[in-house]
Design a protein around this motif. Structure first.
Motif, PDB file in Angstrom:
ATOM      1  N   ALA A   1       5.751   2.958  14.005  1.00 34.53           N
ATOM      2  CA  ALA A   1       6.443   4.101  13.392  1.00 34.53           C
ATOM      3  C   ALA A   1       6.748   3.822  11.918  1.00 34.53           C
ATOM      4  O   ALA A   1       6.549   4.691  11.052  1.00 34.53           O
ATOM      5  CB  ALA A   1       7.733   4.407  14.160  1.00 34.53           C
ATOM      6  N   HIS A   2       7.194   2.598  11.632  1.00 30.92           N
ATOM      7  CA  HIS A   2       7.487   2.260  10.230  1.00 30.92           C
ATOM      8  C   HIS A   2       6.212   2.228   9.393  1.00 30.92           C
ATOM      9  O   HIS A   2       6.201   2.678   8.240  1.00 30.92           O
ATOM     10  CB  HIS A   2       8.187   0.896  10.155  1.00 30.92           C
ATOM     11  N   SER A   3       5.120   1.709   9.968  1.00 30.58           N
ATOM     12  CA  SER A   3       3.846   1.662   9.228  1.00 30.58           C
ATOM     13  C   SER A   3       3.456   3.059   8.777  1.00 30.58           C
ATOM     14  O   SER A   3       3.106   3.281   7.618  1.00 30.58           O
ATOM     15  CB  SER A   3       2.734   1.090  10.120  1.00 30.58           C
ATOM     16  N   GLN A   4       3.589   3.994   9.689  1.00 35.68           N
ATOM     17  CA  GLN A   4       3.247   5.384   9.358  1.00 35.68           C
ATOM     18  C   GLN A   4       4.150   5.927   8.255  1.00 35.68           C
ATOM     19  O   GLN A   4       3.707   6.623   7.346  1.00 35.68           O
ATOM     20  CB  GLN A   4       3.378   6.209  10.655  1.00 35.68           C
ATOM     21  N   GLY A   5       5.419   5.519   8.305  1.00 34.04           N
ATOM     22  CA  GLY A   5       6.342   5.958   7.270  1.00 34.04           C
ATOM     23  C   GLY A   5       5.974   5.408   5.910  1.00 34.04           C
ATOM     24  O   GLY A   5       5.923   6.157   4.911  1.00 34.04           O
ATOM     25  N   TRP A   6       5.661   4.107   5.849  1.00 31.18           N
ATOM     26  CA  TRP A   6       5.273   3.497   4.564  1.00 31.18           C
ATOM     27  C   TRP A   6       3.955   4.092   4.062  1.00 31.18           C
ATOM     28  O   TRP A   6       3.780   4.302   2.869  1.00 31.18           O
ATOM     29  CB  TRP A   6       5.162   1.976   4.707  1.00 31.18           C
ATOM     30  N   ARG A   7       3.011   4.335   4.983  1.00 30.13           N
ATOM     31  CA  ARG A   7       1.700   4.877   4.551  1.00 30.13           C
ATOM     32  C   ARG A   7       1.838   6.271   3.960  1.00 30.13           C
ATOM     33  O   ARG A   7       1.129   6.656   3.034  1.00 30.13           O
ATOM     34  CB  ARG A   7       0.752   4.969   5.756  1.00 30.13           C
ATOM     35  N   THR A   8       2.735   7.052   4.543  1.00 31.18           N
ATOM     36  CA  THR A   8       2.782   8.495   4.253  1.00 31.18           C
ATOM     37  C   THR A   8       3.733   8.856   3.119  1.00 31.18           C
ATOM     38  O   THR A   8       3.506   9.819   2.383  1.00 31.18           O
ATOM     39  CB  THR A   8       3.206   9.262   5.533  1.00 31.18           C
ATOM     40  N   ALA A   9       4.816   8.070   2.952  1.00 31.75           N
ATOM     41  CA  ALA A   9       5.892   8.502   2.036  1.00 31.75           C
ATOM     42  C   ALA A   9       5.378   8.860   0.655  1.00 31.75           C
ATOM     43  O   ALA A   9       5.725   9.902   0.092  1.00 31.75           O
ATOM     44  CB  ALA A   9       6.951   7.410   1.953  1.00 31.75           C
ATOM     45  N   GLY A  10       4.489   8.019   0.096  1.00 33.77           N
ATOM     46  CA  GLY A  10       4.013   8.284  -1.267  1.00 33.77           C
ATOM     47  C   GLY A  10       2.970   9.382  -1.326  1.00 33.77           C
ATOM     48  O   GLY A  10       2.640   9.879  -2.406  1.00 33.77           O
ATOM     49  N   ARG A  11       2.454   9.784  -0.154  1.00 33.40           N
ATOM     50  CA  ARG A  11       1.477  10.884  -0.135  1.00 33.40           C
ATOM     51  C   ARG A  11       2.181  12.230  -0.230  1.00 33.40           C
ATOM     52  O   ARG A  11       1.606  13.231  -0.636  1.00 33.40           O
ATOM     53  CB  ARG A  11       0.693  10.885   1.176  1.00 33.40           C
ATOM     54  N   VAL A  12       3.450  12.252   0.243  1.00 30.89           N
ATOM     55  CA  VAL A  12       4.140  13.539   0.382  1.00 30.89           C
ATOM     56  C   VAL A  12       5.205  13.714  -0.689  1.00 30.89           C
ATOM     57  O   VAL A  12       5.372  14.788  -1.255  1.00 30.89           O
ATOM     58  CB  VAL A  12       4.769  13.628   1.794  1.00 30.89           C
ATOM     59  N   PHE A  13       5.927  12.617  -0.965  1.00 23.92           N
ATOM     60  CA  PHE A  13       7.024  12.683  -1.933  1.00 23.92           C
ATOM     61  C   PHE A  13       6.589  12.035  -3.244  1.00 23.92           C
ATOM     62  O   PHE A  13       5.800  11.088  -3.244  1.00 23.92           O
ATOM     63  CB  PHE A  13       8.256  11.971  -1.369  1.00 23.92           C
ATOM     64  N   ASP A  14       7.139  12.516  -4.337  1.00 30.01           N
ATOM     65  CA  ASP A  14       6.890  11.911  -5.651  1.00 30.01           C
ATOM     66  C   ASP A  14       7.861  10.744  -5.793  1.00 30.01           C
ATOM     67  O   ASP A  14       9.048  10.945  -6.074  1.00 30.01           O
ATOM     68  CB  ASP A  14       7.134  12.952  -6.750  1.00 30.01           C
ATOM     69  N   LEU A  15       7.400   9.546  -5.526  1.00 30.45           N
ATOM     70  CA  LEU A  15       8.280   8.375  -5.473  1.00 30.45           C
ATOM     71  C   LEU A  15       8.236   7.588  -6.780  1.00 30.45           C
ATOM     72  O   LEU A  15       7.201   7.528  -7.440  1.00 30.45           O
ATOM     73  CB  LEU A  15       7.861   7.469  -4.317  1.00 30.45           C
ATOM     74  N   PRO A  16       9.331   6.933  -7.131  1.00 26.44           N
ATOM     75  CA  PRO A  16       9.369   6.107  -8.349  1.00 26.44           C
ATOM     76  C   PRO A  16       8.620   4.791  -8.210  1.00 26.44           C
ATOM     77  O   PRO A  16       8.268   4.156  -9.189  1.00 26.44           O
ATOM     78  CB  PRO A  16      10.871   5.842  -8.549  1.00 26.44           C
ATOM     79  N   LEU A  17       8.375   4.401  -6.966  1.00 24.55           N
ATOM     80  CA  LEU A  17       7.607   3.184  -6.679  1.00 24.55           C
ATOM     81  C   LEU A  17       6.575   3.549  -5.618  1.00 24.55           C
ATOM     82  O   LEU A  17       6.799   4.444  -4.801  1.00 24.55           O
ATOM     83  CB  LEU A  17       8.529   2.074  -6.139  1.00 24.55           C
ATOM     84  N   SER A  18       5.461   2.839  -5.606  1.00 25.53           N
ATOM     85  CA  SER A  18       4.417   3.149  -4.641  1.00 25.53           C
ATOM     86  C   SER A  18       4.396   2.098  -3.527  1.00 25.53           C
ATOM     87  O   SER A  18       4.028   0.941  -3.782  1.00 25.53           O
ATOM     88  CB  SER A  18       3.052   3.169  -5.357  1.00 25.53           C
ATOM     89  N   PRO A  19       4.831   2.473  -2.309  1.00 29.74           N
ATOM     90  CA  PRO A  19       4.852   1.480  -1.227  1.00 29.74           C
ATOM     91  C   PRO A  19       3.438   0.952  -0.952  1.00 29.74           C
ATOM     92  O   PRO A  19       2.475   1.719  -0.924  1.00 29.74           O
ATOM     93  CB  PRO A  19       5.363   2.274  -0.018  1.00 29.74           C
ATOM     94  N   GLU A  20       3.355  -0.351  -0.775  1.00 29.55           N
ATOM     95  CA  GLU A  20       2.075  -0.968  -0.400  1.00 29.55           C
ATOM     96  C   GLU A  20       2.277  -1.771   0.885  1.00 29.55           C
ATOM     97  O   GLU A  20       3.239  -2.523   1.009  1.00 29.55           O
ATOM     98  CB  GLU A  20       1.561  -1.884  -1.520  1.00 29.55           C
ATOM     99  N   LEU A  21       1.381  -1.574   1.830  1.00 31.59           N
ATOM    100  CA  LEU A  21       1.454  -2.266   3.120  1.00 31.59           C
ATOM    101  C   LEU A  21       0.750  -3.616   2.942  1.00 31.59           C
ATOM    102  O   LEU A  21      -0.434  -3.761   3.202  1.00 31.59           O
ATOM    103  CB  LEU A  21       0.801  -1.436   4.225  1.00 31.59           C
ATOM    104  N   THR A  22       1.514  -4.606   2.501  1.00 24.49           N
ATOM    105  CA  THR A  22       0.917  -5.877   2.075  1.00 24.49           C
ATOM    106  C   THR A  22       0.632  -6.817   3.234  1.00 24.49           C
ATOM    107  O   THR A  22      -0.446  -7.378   3.335  1.00 24.49           O
ATOM    108  CB  THR A  22       1.862  -6.558   1.061  1.00 24.49           C
ATOM    109  N   VAL A  23       1.618  -7.007   4.138  1.00 23.57           N
ATOM    110  CA  VAL A  23       1.408  -7.982   5.217  1.00 23.57           C
ATOM    111  C   VAL A  23       2.280  -7.634   6.409  1.00 23.57           C
ATOM    112  O   VAL A  23       3.399  -7.179   6.265  1.00 23.57           O
ATOM    113  CB  VAL A  23       1.722  -9.427   4.720  1.00 23.57           C
ATOM    114  N   VAL A  24       1.710  -7.821   7.585  1.00 26.76           N
ATOM    115  CA  VAL A  24       2.449  -7.625   8.838  1.00 26.76           C
ATOM    116  C   VAL A  24       2.425  -8.935   9.607  1.00 26.76           C
ATOM    117  O   VAL A  24       1.450  -9.705   9.532  1.00 26.76           O
ATOM    118  CB  VAL A  24       1.850  -6.472   9.680  1.00 26.76           C
TER     119      VAL A  24
END
Ligand code: SOE
Length: 402
Positions: free
Chosen positions: A30-53
């Motif tokens: 669920a969190h992965s989906q949140g990190w992947r999607t947030a910058g696609r939908v909202f204009d964010l000041p930082l761009s989340p990157e899924l670096t390591v799990v």
């Protein structure tokens, strides 16, 4: 190492926020989906990157990295929290590791998102708050993941209560009903063992409804009276070799050491009264969270199974026209909705994690403490502890330690 799958906000020239996540089961997905999607939908000041799990099983966590879009996979969370290419640690593990991972991550200069409940004990939660307070001095922020605050309808309800639409609050009644434990053959997984989960329905579901009730009410509980019960006290061991159970009977079963259901009443500081029910034995109820607030001037009711709707009764309307009406929470002026679809096109459970990621990214960029903070998580932990104390004393009213 593959390139991190940033949310599509990458390429917008925004600085990256490089995330390292520990755990990859239900909440990790669920969190992965949140990190992947947030910058696609909202204009964010930082761009989340899924670096390591990170996960213990190398093959499984590699498969999870590929499935959920993480650039790298780790099997040692201690290595993850020290990585120079990680800015924020997202903790999606069972509660028995929340404190040690959060403390290490904060000490390593990372921001932290920790799944609920914050910890398995008040003492652990207090240590986490101390570490978060110290980290704040270094510009690092920490949030606990009570995601149901980020349903647009509950955020709207909070806004309406804060605007005074209900007037003085008299009642809050909230239930969170699931039924996945009704079958006694369901195995003794980690959520049924105190040493891993901290408690049963109380910490898993009760934590959500305590936080949501206090968030919507805009005030904290002063004390509770409680009953808890464990209906099925022995269950078959999981077949997975990693069960690691200490108390293993010859019959291949183990003891359930947590509550199956918790029922409690509470008094808010203002004198408003509350009732809570958290159970995983409500046969037929799958993920049924319902909350209603009654004030002297009106009422609000929310049902997670109809999460795009909020019921509102305006008690100031003339009697002939009064009644509960359904607000369809899909208008652009509703919380979070201006970034999504046109009115009438609803959202779902997974969007609460997108909103959670959005709000955390803004807090990180602005250097301010996000809500719910670790202090909010500690206060919920204190309510849960008071519930257990009251239940052990035959429902004696038990004040919530400040
Ligand atoms: C319990 O099954 C559970 O997964 C909780 O742990 C989550 O917090 C809740 O959102 C859904 O149900």
């Amino acid at each position: 190492m593959a390139q991190p799958q940033a949310s599509e906000g990458a390429g917008t020239g925004k600085p990256p926020l490089r995330v390292g996540m520990v755990g990859y089961a239900f909440m990790g997905a669920a969190h992965s989906q949140g990190w992947r999607t947030a910058g696609r939908v909202f204009d964010l000041p930082l761009s989340p990157e899924l670096t390591v799990v990170c996960g213990r099983d190398a093959d499984a966590v590699r498969a999870a990295a590929d499935r959920h879009g993480w650039a790298d996979a780790e099997t040692d969370w201690r290595a993850l929290v020290e990585r120079e290419d990680v800015d924020l640690v997202d903790i999606c593990t069972p509660g028995d590791s929340h404190a040690e991972i959060a403390l290490a991550a904060l000490a390593a200069g990372k921001h932290v998102l920790c799944e609920k409940p914050l910890a398995n004990t008040v003492a652990e939660a207090e240590a986490m708050v101390r570490a978060a307070d110290e980290a704040r001095e270094r510009g690092k922020v920490a949030m606990v993941g009570f995601n149901y605050r980020r349903v647009p309808a509950t955020a709207l309800a909070r806004r309406m209560v804060a605007e005074g639409r209900l007037g003085a609050l008299r009642h809050v009644r909230v239930t969170y009903l699931q039924d996945w434990l009704v079958d006694p053959a369901f195995p003794l997984t980690w959520r049924l063992r105190r040493e891993q989960a901290g408690s049963g329905s109380l910490g898993d579901l009760g934590a959500h409804i305590v936080d949501l009730a206090q968030y919507l009410a805009g005030e904290r509980l002063a004390g509770v009276s409680a009953l808890t019960e464990t209906f099925v006290r022995e269950r078959p061991l999981p077949t997975a070799p990693s069960s690691g159970l200490a108390a293993v009977s010859a019959a291949g079963t183990g003891q359930v050491t947590v509550d199956d259901a918790a029922l409690f009443t509470g008094r808010f500081a203002s004198g408003a009264l509350a009732s809570f029910e958290a159970t995983r034995y409500a046969t037929g109820r799958k993920n049924a969270l319902r909350i209603e607030l009654n004030g002297e001037r009106g009422s609000l009711a929310f049902d997670l199974e109809r999460l795009n709707e909020l019921s509102y009764h305006d008690g100031t309307e003339p009697g002939a026209h009064a009644g509960f009406r359904r607000i369809l929470v899909t208008e652009p002026e509703h919380p979070y909705l201006d970034a999504w679809w046109p009115p009438g096109h609803g959202l779902g459970y997974e969007h609460t994690f997108v909103h959670q990621a959005r709000d955390l990214v803004h807090a990180v960029a602005e250097g301010r403490t996000p809500e719910p903070s670790f202090a909010d998580g500690l206060q919920v932990q204190r309510v849960l502890a008071a519930v257990e104390e009251s239940a052990e004393k035959n429902s004696v009213y038990t004040p919530i330690a400040a």
